[in-house]
Each structure stands twice: as C-alpha cells, then as structure tokens.
Design an enzyme around this catalytic site. Structure first.
Site, PDB file in Angstrom:
ATOM      1  N   ARG A 151       0.847  -1.187   0.000  1.00 58.37           N
ATOM      2  CA  ARG A 151       0.000   0.000   0.000  1.00 58.37           C
ATOM      3  C   ARG A 151       0.886   1.242   0.000  1.00 58.37           C
ATOM      4  NH1 ARG A 151      -1.979  -3.508   4.026  1.00 58.37           N
ATOM      5  NH2 ARG A 151      -4.061  -4.376   3.583  1.00 58.37           N
ATOM      6  N   LYS A 175      -1.843  -2.516   8.006  1.00 53.26           N
ATOM      7  CA  LYS A 175      -3.032  -2.093   8.736  1.00 53.26           C
ATOM      8  C   LYS A 175      -3.168  -2.840  10.057  1.00 53.26           C
ATOM      9  CE  LYS A 175      -6.030  -0.653   4.896  1.00 53.26           C
ATOM     10  NZ  LYS A 175      -7.326  -0.920   4.221  1.00 53.26           N
ATOM     11  N   HIS A 246      -2.578   2.594  -5.941  1.00 50.68           N
ATOM     12  CA  HIS A 246      -3.153   1.273  -5.697  1.00 50.68           C
ATOM     13  C   HIS A 246      -3.157   0.410  -6.956  1.00 50.68           C
ATOM     14  CE1 HIS A 246      -4.574  -0.287  -1.943  1.00 50.68           C
ATOM     15  NE2 HIS A 246      -5.559  -0.946  -2.516  1.00 50.68           N
ATOM     16  N   ARG A 249      -0.505  -2.118  -6.797  1.00 55.59           N
ATOM     17  CA  ARG A 249      -0.883  -3.232  -5.912  1.00 55.59           C
ATOM     18  C   ARG A 249      -1.823  -4.195  -6.635  1.00 55.59           C
ATOM     19  NH1 ARG A 249      -1.204  -4.488  -0.374  1.00 55.59           N
ATOM     20  NH2 ARG A 249      -3.242  -5.089   0.433  1.00 55.59           N
ATOM     21  N   HIS A 272      -3.838  -9.039   3.453  1.00 57.69           N
ATOM     22  CA  HIS A 272      -5.287  -9.039   3.632  1.00 57.69           C
ATOM     23  C   HIS A 272      -5.659  -9.877   4.848  1.00 57.69           C
ATOM     24  CE1 HIS A 272      -6.107  -8.111  -0.884  1.00 57.69           C
ATOM     25  NE2 HIS A 272      -5.919  -7.011  -0.184  1.00 57.69           N
ATOM     26  N   TYR A 281      -9.340 -11.147  -7.104  1.00 63.71           N
ATOM     27  CA  TYR A 281      -8.346 -11.219  -8.174  1.00 63.71           C
ATOM     28  C   TYR A 281      -8.472 -12.516  -8.966  1.00 63.71           C
ATOM     29  CZ  TYR A 281      -6.287  -7.227  -5.824  1.00 63.71           C
ATOM     30  OH  TYR A 281      -6.099  -5.996  -5.265  1.00 63.71           O
TER      31      TYR A 281
END
Length: 340
Positions: A151, A175, A246, A249, A272, A281
């Site tokens: 990110r 995150k 992004h 990514r 994730h 994806y």
C-alpha cells in the site's frame, strides 16, 4: 468516572479507544469520525445514546441513499455504526445493540483496475525517459511498488532498517499494526542501489533521516507526495494513462494470480486479513481465461489475437519475473516462516 450519555460523547470516547487502545491508524480513526459525525448530523449531538433505535439507524441509511451517497460509502457508515454500538454495548452504556439489525445495502461489484504488462513496463521506465522529478528515486519507487504489492502508506512508512542487507526483502508495517514480509526482485534491487547514493546527498549531515524514500529537501516522502509523483509520470507529461498508487498493488496481485500463485500466498503478500478480499483477483484470472478461450478456440478463432503462437507461447516481461519469484523455494519458505 461518569458514564457518557450523549451520542457525541460516546463517539469521542469510542474514537479515543480505537486510537489509544486498539492502535488504529490516524487515517482509519479519521474515517470513523467522518462517518459517525454523519450520525450526529441526522440524530443530533445531544441525542441520548440509549434512545437510538434500529429505526433511527435505518432512517440515517435512507437519508444517505436519498442524497446519492455511493453504496460503498453507505456500507462504511453502517460498519462504523456497528463498531460504535458494539463498543457501547460492551461497556454497558446501552442494554441492546440496535445496529445488529441494520443490513448493508447491495453494491455493484467492480473488478480492481490494473495495468497490463506493457503499461507497467512503460510506467516504470518513465523516470529514466522523462526525468520529470528525481530519476533514481522515482525509478526505485515504481519498481518497489510493483515488486512488493505494498500500500502507498506502507511504502511511505518504510525505513532503511526495514530492509534486509541484500535488499531482497523488507518488513512492512501494515493495517492494524500487523507486520509482514515482502520481497523485491532484481530490477527493484538494482534501482535501490542506484538511488541510495543520490539519497545520501540530499540529507544534511546534521539530520538523521531513516525513511527510505525522501523528497528533494531530505524529508520523508508522504503518501500524498507519492501520489503526486505517480500522477506526474502517468499523466500527460508521461504515459498519458493516469493511475493511482493502488493500481501497482492491483497489478501485482493480478499478475501473481494469473501466473498460478495460490490465493493464500497472494493474501499473505498483500496483508489481507480476509481471504474474500484477495479472491476478487481470481475473477480477473477467470475473465482472462474466458477471453483467451473465446479467441483461441478453433470455432472462435483468432489465435494470434489470443497471444498464442507456435514459437513463443509466453511473452517475457516483468510479470514472468514475479511468477518465477513466487515459485522460488526460498521465497516460499521465507513467507511461511514469517507468520503474523
């Protein structure tokens, strides 16, 4: 300590808890604040927290929808309300949680926007072709974004101490305070080696700057600064195909899935928390397969358009390098040893 009664008082306490106790990023807390202040706009700051009902929350959702708010934004508002009232219920500020009965709204499913092999190659080459800002830094930045799938906030937060001595991997701080290991292929390592001497020249001797990427005056590069750099090179001065950070990514993930990487492996690389986020994806991979089938099948046609030839069934590009990297045994073992 007195129990907060008003809606606004509970919101402020909840935000302090999310920031100070749970350690959520300022960006995440700011998102919560933006959504929960909408709640006070509809119900009033002095509204008693225990008086809020599911009908009140549904009214707020209806108002947002009637104002033309995107479904994704409405659902984010609902998620923020659920977190707030779960907090209040946990600490016995309310007897019942009205947010549990508020359903999210249906939203269209959009596939992530990614770049093709030729587009990512062209963009990564732009710093050397155009030299709009800082050639060595920008080349290293683009290569690292694509090689790692990080990110933009994670790249901005990288320090020299996060890199391994051989520049093959780094620890990124993702995150929710979760760290993970990412990897760099040869193009990225070479670009970093060319950037480091130039980086050292930009930093005053009396200043100790640990940030990997810096601006022209030797200060850490911010996420906003990275977005600006990408906008310059992907805009009319560069490729004239504007992309966001992004997109790197998404392109990384799409490349890995399309070349056969296991979705769990890609989930680990992207950081994730939910596998469902990564599985989108796989839809791109299926769409590509269907498209190739339709164009390559004898009854459908054109094998040349499908990219299938007798002499060269695969086109060598950066995505091939990513695939080979994912198949490398050391690469896989490093990933499994890291843990979370």
């Amino acid at each position: 300590m007195s129990v907060p009664k008003t809606l606004l008082a509970n919101i402020e306490e909840f935000l302090s808890y999310e920031s100070g106790v749970r350690g959520l990023s300022p960006h995440t807390v700011a998102g919560y604040r933006q959504d929960l202040y909408k709640l006070t706009n509809f119900l009033g700051e002095d509204c008693a927290i225990e008086s809020v009902t599911k009908e009140d929350l549904r009214y707020c959702v209806g108002m947002l929808t009637s104002q033309g708010t995107a479904a994704s934004s409405v659902n984010r508002f609902i998620a923020a309300c659920r977190s707030l009232f779960a907090y209040c219920y946990r600490f016995q500020y309310i007897k019942n949680n009205p947010a549990l009965e508020v359903k999210t709204v249906k939203q269209p499913q959009y596939l992530p926007k990614f770049m093709t092999a030729s587009e990512i190659d062209a963009l990564c080459a732009q710093p050397e072709v155009k030299e709009l800002l800082w050639k060595e830094r920008d080349k290293a930045l683009f290569e690292l974004l694509y090689s790692s799938g990080c990110r933009v906030s994670e790249v901005a937060g990288l320090t020299l101490d996060d890199l391994s001595s051989d520049l093959k991997r780094a620890i990124v701080h993702g995150k929710g305070g979760k760290d993970r290991q990412v990897f760099f292929e040869e193009d990225t390592r070479n670009a970093l080696r060319e950037y480091f001497p130039q980086r050292a020249l930009r930093i005053p001797k009396e200043r100790d700057v640990k940030a990997l990427f810096i601006n022209h005056v030797g200060r850490p590069l911010t996420p906003r600064g990275i977005r600006y750099i990408i906008a310059r090179y992907s805009g009319v001065e560069g490729t004239n195909r504007p992309v966001s950070p992004h997109a790197f990514r998404h392109t990384f993930a799409t490349s890995m899935v399309a070349k056969g990487a296991d979705v769990r492996f890609v989930q680990e690389m992207l950081g994730h928390s939910s596998i469902s986020t990564t599985q989108r994806y796989t839809h791109i991979g299926r769409e590509q397969l269907i498209d190739i089938y339709n164009r390559a099948h004898p009854h459908g046609g054109n094998t040349e358009k499908a990219g299938i030839t007798e002499k060269n069934p695969l086109v060598e590009n950066k995505q091939e390098k990513e695939y080979e990297l994912s198949r490398n045994s050391q690469y896989d073992s490093n990933c499994s040893e890291k843990g979370r």
